[in-house]
Design a protein around this motif. Structure first.
Motif, short mmCIF file in Angstrom:
data_model
loop_
_atom_site.label_atom_id
_atom_site.label_comp_id
_atom_site.label_asym_id
_atom_site.label_seq_id
_atom_site.Cartn_x
_atom_site.Cartn_y
_atom_site.Cartn_z
N ALA A 31 0.95 -1.19 0.07
CA ALA A 31 -0.06 0.11 0.11
C ALA A 31 0.77 1.28 0.00
CB ALA A 31 -1.03 -0.10 1.05
N VAL A 50 -7.14 -6.28 5.49
CA VAL A 50 -7.57 -5.41 4.39
C VAL A 50 -8.94 -5.94 3.91
CG1 VAL A 50 -7.04 -4.33 2.23
CG2 VAL A 50 -5.53 -4.41 4.04
N ILE A 54 -12.71 -4.26 3.48
CA ILE A 54 -13.04 -4.12 2.09
C ILE A 54 -14.48 -4.80 2.13
CG2 ILE A 54 -12.82 -4.63 -0.36
CD1 ILE A 54 -9.81 -4.11 -0.05
N LYS A 60 -14.05 2.95 1.67
CA LYS A 60 -13.66 4.30 1.17
C LYS A 60 -14.23 5.57 1.47
CE LYS A 60 -12.50 4.08 -3.49
NZ LYS A 60 -12.93 3.72 -5.02
N PRO A 77 -8.95 5.49 2.55
CA PRO A 77 -8.69 4.69 1.05
C PRO A 77 -9.27 5.37 0.00
CG PRO A 77 -9.49 3.46 3.08
CD PRO A 77 -9.67 4.90 3.53
N TYR A 80 -8.45 0.80 -4.56
CA TYR A 80 -7.73 -0.34 -4.19
C TYR A 80 -7.86 -1.30 -5.60
CZ TYR A 80 -12.40 -1.69 -3.18
OH TYR A 80 -13.86 -2.14 -3.05
N PRO A 89 -7.74 -8.77 -2.92
CA PRO A 89 -7.10 -7.44 -2.72
C PRO A 89 -5.48 -7.66 -3.16
CG PRO A 89 -8.19 -7.71 -0.72
CD PRO A 89 -8.22 -8.98 -1.40
N HIS A 91 -3.62 -4.43 -3.85
CA HIS A 91 -2.75 -2.94 -3.52
C HIS A 91 -3.88 -2.14 -3.07
CE1 HIS A 91 -0.83 0.82 -4.00
NE2 HIS A 91 0.46 0.08 -3.92
N VAL A 92 -3.36 -1.23 -2.26
CA VAL A 92 -4.15 -0.19 -1.54
C VAL A 92 -3.46 1.51 -1.71
CG1 VAL A 92 -5.90 0.79 0.27
CG2 VAL A 92 -5.45 -1.54 -0.07
N ASP A 93 -4.37 2.44 -2.17
CA ASP A 93 -3.89 3.60 -2.22
C ASP A 93 -4.42 4.50 -0.87
OD1 ASP A 93 -1.97 3.40 -4.21
OD2 ASP A 93 -3.48 4.04 -5.71
#
Length: 211
Positions: A31, A50, A54, A60, A77, A80, A89, A91-93
């Motif tokens: 992330a 995670v 989600i 989000k 978040p 993703y 999942p 990757h998460v930004d």
């Protein structure tokens, strides 16, 4: 900040596809935390944590306290990535959240008092045009949902965004029109009867003109 909204992360120095694959094999997810005019921080998060966040909903629109390297960072978040086949999942930004941060988010719509809508009592169908609405709002005041009251609505009635009471500072990103949230449509049987009545009236009118 609720304890349930705390994520414990580890900093990572290596980035790239090879490093990301190694992180996932170890049961974690790569992330990144960015924004607020500060350098991005690459982190790893526990996969199970995670995954559950989600799929629990509201991911989000929830501000998390991300604990990394002795820091507690307020972060939202923003996006993703999921595995296109298995839905895992990948990757998460995260976006850093400051005191004056304004964000754009999709907020779910919740419908109230269906039992108080005459149109639904008569067999009408609630047609939802938007299950979510995109808003700009302060990051520290993101609503969990917006409420649409169906009380008194009959068949053929439509709910527009202007009829929805929004929290202070929450503004739709669509500003050029009063867009539709939902409407109450006639059931198929009623539509058929109305069509037959209209056809009969038209036939009678044509017959009268012929005479």
């Amino acid at each position: 900040m609720s304890q349930s909204n705390v994520l414990t992360a580890e900093a990572r120095e290596r980035v790239g596809k090879g490093s990301a694959r190694a992180i996932r094999r170890s049961g974690n997810i790569p992330a990144v935390i960015y924004g607020e005019k500060q350098p991005p921080i690459a982190i790893t998060l526990p996969y199970k944590e995670v995954f559950h966040r989600i799929h629990a909903g509201g991911f989000k629109t929830t501000i998390f306290t991300v604990k990394v390297n002795g820091q507690s960072i307020q972060a939202l978040p923003k996006d993703y990535q999921l595995d296109p086949v298995r839905g895992f999942p990948m990757h998460v930004d995260f976006l850093r959240v400051g005191r004056h941060t304004v964000v754009t988010v999709n907020v779910p719509v919740r419908f109230l008092n269906e039992e108080q809508a005459p149109g639904i009592k008569r067999g009408g169908v609630l047609n939802v045009a938007r299950h979510e609405v995109e808003f700009t709002c302060p990051a520290n005041a993101i609503p969990d949902f917006i409420e649409v009251d169906l009380t008194g609505l009959d068949i053929g009635d439509t709910v527009h965004i202007s009829a929805v009471k929004l929290p202070e500072g929450v503004t739709p990103t669509i500003t050029d029109r009063d867009f539709t949230i939902a409407s109450i449509a006639a059931p198929a049987g009623m539509k058929s009867e109305e069509s037959e009545e209209a056809a009969e009236a038209q036939a009678e009118g044509e017959s009268g003109e012929a005479e």
